[in-house]
Write a protein that holds these residues in place. Sequence first.
Motif, mmCIF file in Angstrom:
data_model
loop_
_atom_site.group_PDB
_atom_site.id
_atom_site.type_symbol
_atom_site.label_atom_id
_atom_site.label_comp_id
_atom_site.label_asym_id
_atom_site.label_seq_id
_atom_site.Cartn_x
_atom_site.Cartn_y
_atom_site.Cartn_z
ATOM 1 N N HIS A 1 0.987 -1.721 -8.402
ATOM 2 C CA HIS A 1 1.311 -0.363 -7.892
ATOM 3 C C HIS A 1 0.266 -0.207 -6.711
ATOM 4 O O HIS A 1 0.643 -0.214 -5.581
ATOM 5 C CB HIS A 1 1.268 0.784 -8.701
ATOM 6 N N ASP A 2 -0.864 -0.580 -6.890
ATOM 7 C CA ASP A 2 -1.887 -0.612 -5.831
ATOM 8 C C ASP A 2 -1.617 -1.620 -4.643
ATOM 9 O O ASP A 2 -1.668 -1.486 -3.736
ATOM 10 C CB ASP A 2 -3.250 -0.890 -6.302
ATOM 11 N N LEU A 3 -1.108 -2.853 -5.039
ATOM 12 C CA LEU A 3 -0.776 -3.733 -4.329
ATOM 13 C C LEU A 3 0.380 -3.582 -3.326
ATOM 14 O O LEU A 3 0.275 -3.860 -2.290
ATOM 15 C CB LEU A 3 -0.670 -5.320 -5.053
ATOM 16 N N GLY B 1 1.206 -0.590 -2.403
ATOM 17 C CA GLY B 1 0.696 0.532 -1.408
ATOM 18 C C GLY B 1 0.167 -0.315 -0.153
ATOM 19 O O GLY B 1 0.365 0.084 0.738
ATOM 20 N N ARG B 2 -0.744 -1.362 -0.589
ATOM 21 C CA ARG B 2 -1.604 -2.002 0.398
ATOM 22 C C ARG B 2 -0.381 -2.794 1.308
ATOM 23 O O ARG B 2 -0.589 -2.654 2.521
ATOM 24 C CB ARG B 2 -2.530 -2.883 -0.341
ATOM 25 N N HIS B 3 0.683 -3.353 0.460
ATOM 26 C CA HIS B 3 1.504 -4.342 1.374
ATOM 27 C C HIS B 3 2.268 -3.151 2.280
ATOM 28 O O HIS B 3 2.251 -3.622 3.509
ATOM 29 C CB HIS B 3 2.644 -4.478 0.329
ATOM 30 N N ARG B 4 2.795 -2.197 2.019
ATOM 31 C CA ARG B 4 3.426 -1.247 2.707
ATOM 32 C C ARG B 4 2.564 -0.636 3.807
ATOM 33 O O ARG B 4 3.056 -0.332 4.870
ATOM 34 C CB ARG B 4 3.936 -0.037 2.158
ATOM 35 N N ALA B 5 1.214 -0.768 3.694
ATOM 36 C CA ALA B 5 0.296 -0.129 4.712
ATOM 37 C C ALA B 5 -0.078 -1.078 5.940
ATOM 38 O O ALA B 5 -0.180 -0.710 6.996
ATOM 39 C CB ALA B 5 -1.179 0.241 4.109
ATOM 40 N N VAL B 6 0.235 -2.422 5.594
ATOM 41 C CA VAL B 6 -0.005 -3.379 6.444
ATOM 42 C C VAL B 6 1.179 -4.128 7.272
ATOM 43 O O VAL B 6 0.740 -5.030 8.074
ATOM 44 C CB VAL B 6 -1.169 -4.298 6.301
ATOM 45 N N PHE B 7 2.331 -4.094 6.449
ATOM 46 C CA PHE B 7 3.435 -4.874 6.679
ATOM 47 C C PHE B 7 4.486 -4.040 7.565
ATOM 48 O O PHE B 7 4.600 -2.784 7.051
ATOM 49 C CB PHE B 7 4.054 -5.712 5.634
ATOM 50 N N PRO B 8 5.630 -4.583 8.103
ATOM 51 C CA PRO B 8 6.616 -3.820 8.777
ATOM 52 C C PRO B 8 7.540 -3.478 7.825
ATOM 53 O O PRO B 8 7.710 -4.009 6.605
ATOM 54 C CB PRO B 8 7.317 -4.782 10.005
ATOM 55 N N ASP B 9 8.261 -2.380 8.257
ATOM 56 C CA ASP B 9 9.210 -1.715 7.280
ATOM 57 C C ASP B 9 10.411 -2.732 6.896
ATOM 58 O O ASP B 9 11.107 -2.514 5.868
ATOM 59 C CB ASP B 9 9.750 -0.386 7.665
ATOM 60 N N TRP B 10 10.719 -3.590 7.864
ATOM 61 C CA TRP B 10 11.785 -4.487 7.552
ATOM 62 C C TRP B 10 11.498 -5.721 6.907
ATOM 63 O O TRP B 10 12.285 -6.459 6.416
ATOM 64 C CB TRP B 10 12.376 -4.792 9.113
ATOM 65 N N LEU B 11 10.333 -5.722 6.289
ATOM 66 C CA LEU B 11 10.045 -6.870 5.635
ATOM 67 C C LEU B 11 10.191 -6.389 4.150
ATOM 68 O O LEU B 11 9.494 -5.963 3.328
ATOM 69 C CB LEU B 11 8.422 -7.128 5.671
ATOM 70 N N ALA B 12 11.457 -6.997 3.583
ATOM 71 C CA ALA B 12 12.018 -6.384 2.507
ATOM 72 C C ALA B 12 11.254 -7.029 1.384
ATOM 73 O O ALA B 12 10.771 -8.208 1.199
ATOM 74 C CB ALA B 12 13.495 -6.933 2.363
ATOM 75 N N LEU B 13 11.452 -6.325 0.166
ATOM 76 C CA LEU B 13 11.024 -6.877 -1.192
ATOM 77 C C LEU B 13 12.142 -6.555 -2.178
ATOM 78 O O LEU B 13 12.746 -5.526 -2.133
ATOM 79 C CB LEU B 13 9.563 -5.857 -1.583
ATOM 80 N N TYR B 14 12.197 -7.542 -3.085
ATOM 81 C CA TYR B 14 13.125 -7.220 -4.115
ATOM 82 C C TYR B 14 12.591 -6.205 -5.225
ATOM 83 O O TYR B 14 11.416 -6.180 -5.408
ATOM 84 C CB TYR B 14 13.332 -8.492 -5.044
ATOM 85 N N TYR B 15 13.479 -5.733 -5.912
ATOM 86 C CA TYR B 15 13.286 -4.893 -7.026
ATOM 87 C C TYR B 15 12.795 -3.496 -6.643
ATOM 88 O O TYR B 15 12.070 -3.411 -5.754
ATOM 89 C CB TYR B 15 12.526 -5.412 -8.040
ATOM 90 N N GLU C 1 10.676 -1.828 -8.478
ATOM 91 C CA GLU C 1 9.399 -2.088 -8.781
ATOM 92 C C GLU C 1 9.150 -3.465 -8.549
ATOM 93 O O GLU C 1 9.030 -4.105 -9.502
ATOM 94 C CB GLU C 1 9.236 -1.518 -10.144
ATOM 95 N N PRO C 2 8.570 -3.823 -7.358
ATOM 96 C CA PRO C 2 8.296 -5.174 -6.725
ATOM 97 C C PRO C 2 7.512 -5.881 -7.746
ATOM 98 O O PRO C 2 6.406 -5.276 -8.248
ATOM 99 C CB PRO C 2 7.832 -5.031 -5.280
ATOM 100 N N ILE C 3 7.684 -6.964 -7.838
ATOM 101 C CA ILE C 3 6.780 -7.879 -8.917
ATOM 102 C C ILE C 3 5.876 -8.963 -8.189
ATOM 103 O O ILE C 3 6.258 -9.184 -6.943
ATOM 104 C CB ILE C 3 7.513 -8.807 -9.940
ATOM 105 N N GLU C 4 4.443 -9.193 -8.499
ATOM 106 C CA GLU C 4 3.782 -10.060 -7.984
ATOM 107 C C GLU C 4 3.699 -11.445 -8.753
ATOM 108 O O GLU C 4 3.391 -11.272 -10.040
ATOM 109 C CB GLU C 4 2.379 -9.729 -7.751
ATOM 110 N N ILE C 5 4.237 -12.481 -8.523
ATOM 111 C CA ILE C 5 4.421 -13.733 -8.954
ATOM 112 C C ILE C 5 3.063 -14.333 -8.951
ATOM 113 O O ILE C 5 2.614 -14.677 -7.919
ATOM 114 C CB ILE C 5 5.477 -14.692 -8.568
ATOM 115 N N THR C 6 2.468 -14.629 -10.028
ATOM 116 C CA THR C 6 0.952 -15.200 -10.104
ATOM 117 C C THR C 6 0.921 -16.782 -10.289
ATOM 118 O O THR C 6 -0.046 -17.342 -9.708
ATOM 119 C CB THR C 6 0.206 -14.549 -10.926
#
Length: 428
Positions: free
Chosen positions: A3-5, A7-21, A23-28
């Motif tokens: 969830h923290d990641l 928030g950071r993603h949304r703060a620095v990337f454009p709105d049109w940069l889509a994420l799936y789901y 509740e987006p997942i981070e693949i490690t």
Amino acid sequence: MTHDLLGRHRAVFPDWLALYYEEPIEITHGEGRHVWDAEGNRYLDFFGGILTTMTAHALPEVTKAVSEQAGRIIHSSTLYLNRPMVELAERIAQLSGIPDARVFFTTSGTEANDTALLLATTYRRSNTVLAMRNSYHGRSFSSVGITGNRGWSPTSLSPLQTLYVHGGVRTRGPYAALSDGDFIAACVDDLVDLLGHTRPPAALIAEPIQGVGGFTSPPDGLYAAFREVLHERGILWIADEVQTGWGRTGEHFWGWQAHGRHGPPDIVTFAKGIGNGMSIGGVVARSEIMNCLDSNSISTFGGTQITMAAGLANLNYLLEHDLQGNARRVGGLLIERLRAAAAHVPAVREVRGRGLMIGIEITRPGTDEADPATAAAVLEAARAGGLLIGKGGGHNTSSLRVAPPLSLNVAEAEEGAAILEDALRSIP
């Protein structure tokens, strides 16, 4: 943590940069046909980073080649001789089927298509381009301008005049009810009529199977019939093989070969799977086309040593292990399994594709009306069941895209099909 990641993603990337789901997942990390997220959940990967992890995650042959090359030199640009780049270009030129082929490496499919457009318009002295309806060719200014999918083309401004041709979608449009032969004939007649109303175009660019468009395709032979019309007028044929190349369709090494009655295209573009996750794109063309530019050009990052080492190792593995044959065999089983499951789901309009490139179109039951909300719900349900798939389509993104690594085995195909069947049956 996730969830923290987010928030950071949304703060620095454009709105049109889509994420799936939702509740987006981070693949490690990943291994074989599986990946894990930051929460420790394991998934069967049927999308491969958008058809890019072509052979397998963490394939030892590729990771070893990358590690060894990184220990020597990572990058020097195209201003210096580069052995891995020459070796991979030689292999691709031979595999392309294009006589006296020349190869130029880029960092992405978008850049490859951009280069192909530059070559074609320069060679033909025309800025008119024919493209297919429902197509997608990248996100640069020129490639967006020839994309025939409204959902992925944010502007009508373009340096090119683009004319859109019928035929990329077999089961929609004015010719959908015709037989395959009549469909091809009608599309050819439309093309001839279109050419009678415009100045001579530079080229037709076409995906043998439309990727972002939802894995739609014409009947085999359409582009061969188009080629006859184009060749008579000196118009080039560009095959966009960014998603269809390297044996993914099973029956052919290149998607254009389903339409290759009169030989290979004039230009082929490629990317995605050849690097197995490393950034490789490129163009193959006849020498007189590739050499038509009369100004200087280089590629700073196209053909860099570390990506070329990965591409060579990946291509060798694919050929030595006959992953094209595996895509044909396992993909055939998977598509039949999915068709059987979908037969009992009214929201599934069509299951289509070939090899390990399969689309499932979702519509409102009993209609041809797209249902993107339901498609998104199936995507979520599949993830909850441990399966990652993609989505696309030219009708409000209502098609599911299934494209596992080409090393997929029968047990994994059965497991993924069962999860996807459950996800489809969860539709209210």
